[in-house]
Design a protein around this motif. Structure first.
Motif, PDB file in Angstrom:
ATOM      1  N   GLN A 104      -7.195   5.917  -7.064  1.00 46.88           N
ATOM      2  CA  GLN A 104      -7.806   5.239  -8.201  1.00 46.88           C
ATOM      3  C   GLN A 104      -7.052   3.969  -8.559  1.00 46.88           C
ATOM      4  O   GLN A 104      -7.658   2.944  -8.839  1.00 46.88           O
ATOM      5  CB  GLN A 104      -7.843   6.152  -9.424  1.00 46.88           C
ATOM      6  CG  GLN A 104      -8.913   7.201  -9.362  1.00 46.88           C
ATOM      7  CD  GLN A 104      -8.939   8.044 -10.616  1.00 46.88           C
ATOM      8  OE1 GLN A 104      -7.908   8.259 -11.262  1.00 46.88           O
ATOM      9  NE2 GLN A 104     -10.107   8.529 -10.967  1.00 46.88           N
ATOM     10  N   LYS A 105      -5.739   4.032  -8.540  1.00 48.76           N
ATOM     11  CA  LYS A 105      -4.933   2.883  -8.963  1.00 48.76           C
ATOM     12  C   LYS A 105      -5.016   1.725  -7.982  1.00 48.76           C
ATOM     13  O   LYS A 105      -5.063   0.575  -8.398  1.00 48.76           O
ATOM     14  CB  LYS A 105      -3.466   3.284  -9.118  1.00 48.76           C
ATOM     15  CG  LYS A 105      -3.183   4.117 -10.340  1.00 48.76           C
ATOM     16  CD  LYS A 105      -2.726   3.219 -11.466  1.00 48.76           C
ATOM     17  CE  LYS A 105      -2.415   4.041 -12.689  1.00 48.76           C
ATOM     18  NZ  LYS A 105      -1.258   3.614 -13.397  1.00 48.76           N
ATOM     19  N   ILE A 106      -4.986   2.008  -6.680  1.00 49.67           N
ATOM     20  CA  ILE A 106      -4.915   0.907  -5.723  1.00 49.67           C
ATOM     21  C   ILE A 106      -6.233   0.649  -4.988  1.00 49.67           C
ATOM     22  O   ILE A 106      -6.331  -0.313  -4.249  1.00 49.67           O
ATOM     23  CB  ILE A 106      -3.753   1.091  -4.724  1.00 49.67           C
ATOM     24  CG1 ILE A 106      -3.961   2.304  -3.818  1.00 49.67           C
ATOM     25  CG2 ILE A 106      -2.429   1.184  -5.452  1.00 49.67           C
ATOM     26  CD1 ILE A 106      -2.920   2.406  -2.722  1.00 49.67           C
ATOM     27  N   GLY A 107      -7.207   1.507  -5.187  1.00 43.97           N
ATOM     28  CA  GLY A 107      -8.524   1.274  -4.608  1.00 43.97           C
ATOM     29  C   GLY A 107      -8.589   1.388  -3.097  1.00 43.97           C
ATOM     30  O   GLY A 107      -9.366   0.696  -2.456  1.00 43.97           O
ATOM     31  N   LYS A 108      -7.753   2.246  -2.534  1.00 48.27           N
ATOM     32  CA  LYS A 108      -7.762   2.451  -1.081  1.00 48.27           C
ATOM     33  C   LYS A 108      -8.021   3.926  -0.801  1.00 48.27           C
ATOM     34  O   LYS A 108      -7.756   4.786  -1.622  1.00 48.27           O
ATOM     35  CB  LYS A 108      -6.435   2.028  -0.474  1.00 48.27           C
ATOM     36  CG  LYS A 108      -6.144   0.548  -0.662  1.00 48.27           C
ATOM     37  CD  LYS A 108      -5.185   0.049   0.355  1.00 48.27           C
ATOM     38  CE  LYS A 108      -4.873  -1.407   0.142  1.00 48.27           C
ATOM     39  NZ  LYS A 108      -5.827  -2.300   0.739  1.00 48.27           N
ATOM     40  N   SER A 109      -8.513   4.190   0.402  1.00 45.14           N
ATOM     41  CA  SER A 109      -8.799   5.568   0.786  1.00 45.14           C
ATOM     42  C   SER A 109      -7.499   6.303   1.114  1.00 45.14           C
ATOM     43  O   SER A 109      -6.455   5.679   1.359  1.00 45.14           O
ATOM     44  CB  SER A 109      -9.726   5.607   1.998  1.00 45.14           C
ATOM     45  OG  SER A 109      -9.018   5.190   3.164  1.00 45.14           O
ATOM     46  N   LYS A 110      -7.590   7.601   1.147  1.00 44.43           N
ATOM     47  CA  LYS A 110      -6.427   8.432   1.494  1.00 44.43           C
ATOM     48  C   LYS A 110      -5.913   8.072   2.890  1.00 44.43           C
ATOM     49  O   LYS A 110      -4.705   7.982   3.110  1.00 44.43           O
ATOM     50  CB  LYS A 110      -6.822   9.911   1.416  1.00 44.43           C
ATOM     51  CG  LYS A 110      -5.682  10.883   1.541  1.00 44.43           C
ATOM     52  CD  LYS A 110      -6.193  12.299   1.305  1.00 44.43           C
ATOM     53  CE  LYS A 110      -5.114  13.332   1.430  1.00 44.43           C
ATOM     54  NZ  LYS A 110      -5.601  14.674   1.152  1.00 44.43           N
ATOM     55  N   ASP A 111      -6.830   7.836   3.823  1.00 45.33           N
ATOM     56  CA  ASP A 111      -6.436   7.463   5.187  1.00 45.33           C
ATOM     57  C   ASP A 111      -5.702   6.124   5.214  1.00 45.33           C
ATOM     58  O   ASP A 111      -4.731   5.960   5.943  1.00 45.33           O
ATOM     59  CB  ASP A 111      -7.645   7.418   6.119  1.00 45.33           C
ATOM     60  CG  ASP A 111      -8.171   8.812   6.452  1.00 45.33           C
ATOM     61  OD1 ASP A 111      -7.395   9.780   6.371  1.00 45.33           O
ATOM     62  OD2 ASP A 111      -9.362   8.913   6.784  1.00 45.33           O
ATOM     63  N   GLU A 112      -6.181   5.142   4.418  1.00 48.89           N
ATOM     64  CA  GLU A 112      -5.517   3.841   4.367  1.00 48.89           C
ATOM     65  C   GLU A 112      -4.105   3.970   3.803  1.00 48.89           C
ATOM     66  O   GLU A 112      -3.175   3.328   4.292  1.00 48.89           O
ATOM     67  CB  GLU A 112      -6.322   2.864   3.519  1.00 48.89           C
ATOM     68  CG  GLU A 112      -7.615   2.424   4.153  1.00 48.89           C
ATOM     69  CD  GLU A 112      -8.466   1.593   3.210  1.00 48.89           C
ATOM     70  OE1 GLU A 112      -8.882   0.501   3.636  1.00 48.89           O
ATOM     71  OE2 GLU A 112      -8.718   2.036   2.062  1.00 48.89           O
ATOM     72  N   LEU A 117       1.239   1.311  -9.610  1.00 47.79           N
ATOM     73  CA  LEU A 117       1.669   2.704  -9.488  1.00 47.79           C
ATOM     74  C   LEU A 117       2.922   2.958 -10.319  1.00 47.79           C
ATOM     75  O   LEU A 117       3.825   2.139 -10.373  1.00 47.79           O
ATOM     76  CB  LEU A 117       1.959   3.046  -8.023  1.00 47.79           C
ATOM     77  CG  LEU A 117       0.760   3.052  -7.088  1.00 47.79           C
ATOM     78  CD1 LEU A 117       1.222   3.285  -5.655  1.00 47.79           C
ATOM     79  CD2 LEU A 117      -0.234   4.113  -7.495  1.00 47.79           C
ATOM     80  N   THR A 118       2.948   4.123 -10.960  1.00 54.08           N
ATOM     81  CA  THR A 118       4.105   4.520 -11.767  1.00 54.08           C
ATOM     82  C   THR A 118       4.743   5.764 -11.157  1.00 54.08           C
ATOM     83  O   THR A 118       4.179   6.385 -10.257  1.00 54.08           O
ATOM     84  CB  THR A 118       3.670   4.857 -13.208  1.00 54.08           C
ATOM     85  OG1 THR A 118       2.827   6.028 -13.165  1.00 54.08           O
ATOM     86  CG2 THR A 118       2.914   3.710 -13.858  1.00 54.08           C
ATOM     87  N   ASP A 119       5.907   6.144 -11.688  1.00 50.42           N
ATOM     88  CA  ASP A 119       6.547   7.374 -11.236  1.00 50.42           C
ATOM     89  C   ASP A 119       5.632   8.572 -11.465  1.00 50.42           C
ATOM     90  O   ASP A 119       5.578   9.483 -10.645  1.00 50.42           O
ATOM     91  CB  ASP A 119       7.877   7.597 -11.966  1.00 50.42           C
ATOM     92  CG  ASP A 119       8.979   6.692 -11.443  1.00 50.42           C
ATOM     93  OD1 ASP A 119       8.937   6.307 -10.258  1.00 50.42           O
ATOM     94  OD2 ASP A 119       9.890   6.382 -12.223  1.00 50.42           O
TER      95      ASP A 119
END
Length: 61
Positions: free
Chosen positions: A45-53, A24-26
């Motif tokens: 997209q960057k970390i491959g996790k859902s919004k809830d996670e 993740l960037t600024d």
């Protein structure tokens, strides 16, 4: 802002997110009124996790 906890300390949360997820960037974490969905999409997209996670991670911080 997506969570009430994030409202008061967004800069601190950005730092913790960047520590936990080095990709993740600024720019990815730039929050602008009306563009929250775009920011969430970049993070997902960057970390491959859902919004809830991601929200659960933020709530723990």
């Amino acid at each position: 802002m997506p969570t009430t906890k994030a409202e008061g300390s967004w800069n601190e949360l950005k730092g913790k997110l960047k520590q936990a997820y080095a990709d993740l960037t600024d720019d990815d974490l730039l929050y602008e009124e009306g563009q929250a969905d775009e920011m969430w999409g970049k993070i997902q997209q960057k970390i491959g996790k859902s919004k809830d996670e991601i929200k659960k991670f933020i709530d723990k911080v």
